[in-house]
Scaffold this motif. Structure first.
Motif, PDB file in Angstrom:
ATOM      1  N   GLN A  30       2.371  22.592 -19.842  1.00 37.06           N
ATOM      2  CA  GLN A  30       1.955  23.645 -18.926  1.00 37.06           C
ATOM      3  C   GLN A  30       3.049  23.934 -17.905  1.00 37.06           C
ATOM      4  OE1 GLN A  30      -1.730  22.147 -17.265  1.00 37.06           O
ATOM      5  NE2 GLN A  30      -2.940  23.283 -18.775  1.00 37.06           N
ATOM      6  N   ASP A  31       2.979  25.130 -17.340  1.00 41.64           N
ATOM      7  CA  ASP A  31       3.932  25.541 -16.302  1.00 41.64           C
ATOM      8  C   ASP A  31       3.138  26.327 -15.268  1.00 41.64           C
ATOM      9  OD1 ASP A  31       6.049  26.221 -14.750  1.00 41.64           O
ATOM     10  OD2 ASP A  31       7.118  27.383 -16.263  1.00 41.64           O
ATOM     11  N   GLN A  32       2.573  25.610 -14.293  1.00 40.71           N
ATOM     12  CA  GLN A  32       1.642  26.213 -13.345  1.00 40.71           C
ATOM     13  C   GLN A  32       2.346  26.649 -12.058  1.00 40.71           C
ATOM     14  OE1 GLN A  32      -1.157  26.921 -14.373  1.00 40.71           O
ATOM     15  NE2 GLN A  32      -1.737  25.458 -15.949  1.00 40.71           N
ATOM     16  N   ARG A  33       1.694  27.564 -11.356  1.00 34.09           N
ATOM     17  CA  ARG A  33       2.141  27.948 -10.017  1.00 34.09           C
ATOM     18  C   ARG A  33       1.771  26.837  -9.039  1.00 34.09           C
ATOM     19  NH1 ARG A  33       2.562  33.307  -8.453  1.00 34.09           N
ATOM     20  NH2 ARG A  33       1.313  32.791  -6.615  1.00 34.09           N
ATOM     21  N   TRP A  34       2.517  26.802  -7.902  1.00 37.48           N
ATOM     22  CA  TRP A  34       2.264  25.739  -6.921  1.00 37.48           C
ATOM     23  C   TRP A  34       0.849  25.790  -6.367  1.00 37.48           C
ATOM     24  CZ3 TRP A  34       5.977  23.043  -8.296  1.00 37.48           C
ATOM     25  CH2 TRP A  34       7.284  23.506  -8.392  1.00 37.48           C
ATOM     26  N   ASP A  35       0.228  26.990  -6.340  1.00 38.84           N
ATOM     27  CA  ASP A  35      -1.112  27.113  -5.774  1.00 38.84           C
ATOM     28  C   ASP A  35      -2.211  27.062  -6.827  1.00 38.84           C
ATOM     29  OD1 ASP A  35      -0.541  29.511  -6.985  1.00 38.84           O
ATOM     30  OD2 ASP A  35      -1.041  30.785  -5.265  1.00 38.84           O
ATOM     31  N   ALA A  37      -5.112  25.669  -9.089  1.00 37.82           N
ATOM     32  CA  ALA A  37      -6.109  24.641  -8.805  1.00 37.82           C
ATOM     33  C   ALA A  37      -5.902  23.379  -9.629  1.00 37.82           C
ATOM     34  CB  ALA A  37      -7.513  25.203  -9.055  1.00 37.82           C
ATOM     35  N   SER A  38      -5.307  23.507 -10.821  1.00 38.29           N
ATOM     36  CA  SER A  38      -5.158  22.344 -11.704  1.00 38.29           C
ATOM     37  C   SER A  38      -4.183  21.311 -11.168  1.00 38.29           C
ATOM     38  CB  SER A  38      -4.719  22.799 -13.103  1.00 38.29           C
ATOM     39  OG  SER A  38      -3.426  23.375 -13.061  1.00 38.29           O
ATOM     40  N   ILE A  39      -3.279  21.719 -10.271  1.00 38.92           N
ATOM     41  CA  ILE A  39      -2.318  20.759  -9.719  1.00 38.92           C
ATOM     42  C   ILE A  39      -2.502  20.604  -8.210  1.00 38.92           C
ATOM     43  CG2 ILE A  39      -0.613  21.168 -11.540  1.00 38.92           C
ATOM     44  CD1 ILE A  39       0.961  22.880  -9.543  1.00 38.92           C
ATOM     45  N   ALA A  40      -3.611  21.132  -7.680  1.00 41.65           N
ATOM     46  CA  ALA A  40      -3.827  21.123  -6.231  1.00 41.65           C
ATOM     47  C   ALA A  40      -3.834  19.708  -5.662  1.00 41.65           C
ATOM     48  CB  ALA A  40      -5.140  21.836  -5.891  1.00 41.65           C
ATOM     49  N   VAL A  41      -4.457  18.765  -6.373  1.00 42.04           N
ATOM     50  CA  VAL A  41      -4.554  17.403  -5.841  1.00 42.04           C
ATOM     51  C   VAL A  41      -3.172  16.752  -5.769  1.00 42.04           C
ATOM     52  CG1 VAL A  41      -4.991  16.347  -8.103  1.00 42.04           C
ATOM     53  CG2 VAL A  41      -5.813  15.225  -6.022  1.00 42.04           C
ATOM     54  N   LEU A  61      11.337  19.836  -2.844  1.00 37.07           N
ATOM     55  CA  LEU A  61      12.245  20.794  -3.476  1.00 37.07           C
ATOM     56  C   LEU A  61      11.932  20.944  -4.957  1.00 37.07           C
ATOM     57  CD1 LEU A  61      15.555  19.391  -1.934  1.00 37.07           C
ATOM     58  CD2 LEU A  61      14.118  21.229  -1.016  1.00 37.07           C
ATOM     59  N   ASP A  62      12.202  22.151  -5.495  1.00 38.83           N
ATOM     60  CA  ASP A  62      12.054  22.327  -6.938  1.00 38.83           C
ATOM     61  C   ASP A  62      13.365  21.953  -7.625  1.00 38.83           C
ATOM     62  OD1 ASP A  62      13.820  24.483  -6.750  1.00 38.83           O
ATOM     63  OD2 ASP A  62      12.282  26.012  -7.060  1.00 38.83           O
ATOM     64  N   ASP A  63      13.458  22.179  -8.929  1.00 41.67           N
ATOM     65  CA  ASP A  63      14.639  21.700  -9.649  1.00 41.67           C
ATOM     66  C   ASP A  63      15.886  22.545  -9.415  1.00 41.67           C
ATOM     67  OD1 ASP A  63      13.647  23.850 -11.029  1.00 41.67           O
ATOM     68  OD2 ASP A  63      13.826  22.964 -13.015  1.00 41.67           O
ATOM     69  N   HIS A  64      15.761  23.610  -8.613  1.00 38.94           N
ATOM     70  CA  HIS A  64      16.940  24.393  -8.223  1.00 38.94           C
ATOM     71  C   HIS A  64      17.278  24.177  -6.749  1.00 38.94           C
ATOM     72  CE1 HIS A  64      15.577  26.659 -11.856  1.00 38.94           C
ATOM     73  NE2 HIS A  64      16.867  26.632 -12.095  1.00 38.94           N
ATOM     74  N   TRP A  65      16.666  23.173  -6.129  1.00 38.87           N
ATOM     75  CA  TRP A  65      16.850  22.855  -4.711  1.00 38.87           C
ATOM     76  C   TRP A  65      16.290  23.944  -3.799  1.00 38.87           C
ATOM     77  CZ3 TRP A  65      20.606  21.325  -8.235  1.00 38.87           C
ATOM     78  CH2 TRP A  65      20.862  19.948  -8.299  1.00 38.87           C
ATOM     79  N   ASP A  66      15.337  24.734  -4.288  1.00 40.03           N
ATOM     80  CA  ASP A  66      14.617  25.674  -3.440  1.00 40.03           C
ATOM     81  C   ASP A  66      13.484  24.919  -2.741  1.00 40.03           C
ATOM     82  OD1 ASP A  66      16.223  27.771  -4.187  1.00 40.03           O
ATOM     83  OD2 ASP A  66      14.801  28.602  -5.641  1.00 40.03           O
ATOM     84  N   VAL A  67      13.265  25.243  -1.475  1.00 40.10           N
ATOM     85  CA  VAL A  67      12.252  24.553  -0.683  1.00 40.10           C
ATOM     86  C   VAL A  67      10.852  25.026  -1.078  1.00 40.10           C
ATOM     87  CG1 VAL A  67      11.369  24.114   1.635  1.00 40.10           C
ATOM     88  CG2 VAL A  67      13.843  24.246   1.250  1.00 40.10           C
ATOM     89  N   VAL A  68      10.022  24.088  -1.513  1.00 40.73           N
ATOM     90  CA  VAL A  68       8.613  24.351  -1.802  1.00 40.73           C
ATOM     91  C   VAL A  68       7.788  24.120  -0.542  1.00 40.73           C
ATOM     92  CG1 VAL A  68       6.612  23.663  -3.201  1.00 40.73           C
ATOM     93  CG2 VAL A  68       8.895  23.727  -4.228  1.00 40.73           C
ATOM     94  N   ASP A  69       8.132  23.090   0.198  1.00 36.84           N
ATOM     95  CA  ASP A  69       7.463  22.780   1.464  1.00 36.84           C
ATOM     96  C   ASP A  69       8.356  21.827   2.246  1.00 36.84           C
ATOM     97  OD1 ASP A  69       5.575  22.772   3.455  1.00 36.84           O
ATOM     98  OD2 ASP A  69       3.895  22.247   2.155  1.00 36.84           O
TER      99      ASP A  69
END
Length: 207
Positions: A30-35, A37-41, A61-69
């Motif tokens: 799978q390749d889900q968005r950060w928001d 529900a399946s990966i929320a926990v 950080l994601d795998d391109h060093w972009d800030v997720v949070d």
């Protein structure tokens, strides 16, 4: 057989999906968005780790060093960066080494810059991802000719950065999800910064 070979060659999950598609099979991971529900926990747990690391800086950080949070302490480090560099998605490597970012405040820029360039170049060689290759080329341009003679200044490479007239020294520790079965989660890594000397600890604990 494709899955077996990919596992033994440590091929990233997203690339395994592409291999399966090229061979006529459905993607397996799978390749889900950060928001989603399946990966929320999982995301909630990682964000709790960010907050638990206060008062010291920590980023997801994601795998391109972009800030997720990131936690609130990171804002103190980013103060004074050009607004364009802080528009989403914020790439932490670019922010560190861009002349309008943190580069002018990093006291050991050759050492820290070469450290980041090695990380990005290694990942570009491993993934052949155009974004990794472009980022490596971009930051190499900021650094100019790498100085192979820069000697280590301690037991670990540190980030020496001026914050409000104080030179703070941090070392970093990175953690990944070794059990991820989602391509987005596999690329996540938690980058935490810890004081590399007593003065940095004292100054940051007072903030």
């Amino acid at each position: 057989m494709l899955i077996h070979l990919a596992e033994n060659m440590d091929v990233p999950l997203r690339e395994r999906n592409r291999l399966l598609l090229a061979a006529g099979y459905a993607p397996r991971y799978q390749d889900q968005r950060w928001d989603d529900a399946s990966i929320a926990v999982v995301m909630d747990g990682l964000r709790r780790l960010l907050d638990a690391h206060l008062p010291y800086p920590a980023l997801l950080l994601d795998d391109h060093w972009d800030v997720v949070d990131a936690n609130a302490a990171v804002d103190q480090l980013l103060a004074g960066c050009a607004p364009a560099l802080l528009e989403s998605p914020i790439n932490v490597v670019r922010v560190c080494l861009h002349p309008d970012g943190l580069a002018r405040r990093i006291g050991n820029l050759p050492e820290w810059g070469n450290h980041l360039l090695r990380q990005v170049s290694h990942r570009a060689e491993r993934t052949h991802d155009p974004r990794h290759c472009e980022l490596a080329s971009e930051i190499a341009g900021y650094l100019g000719k790498p100085d192979a003679a820069v000697p280590p200044t301690g037991p670990v490479i540190t980030l020496e950065i001026d914050v409000d007239g104080n030179l703070l020294r941090f070392f970093s520790a990175s953690a990944t999800l070794s059990t991820a079965t989602d391509t987005a989660l596999e690329g996540l890594h938690l980058e935490t910064f810890l004081p590399a000397d007593d003065e940095t600890r004292r100054l940051f604990d007072q903030r």
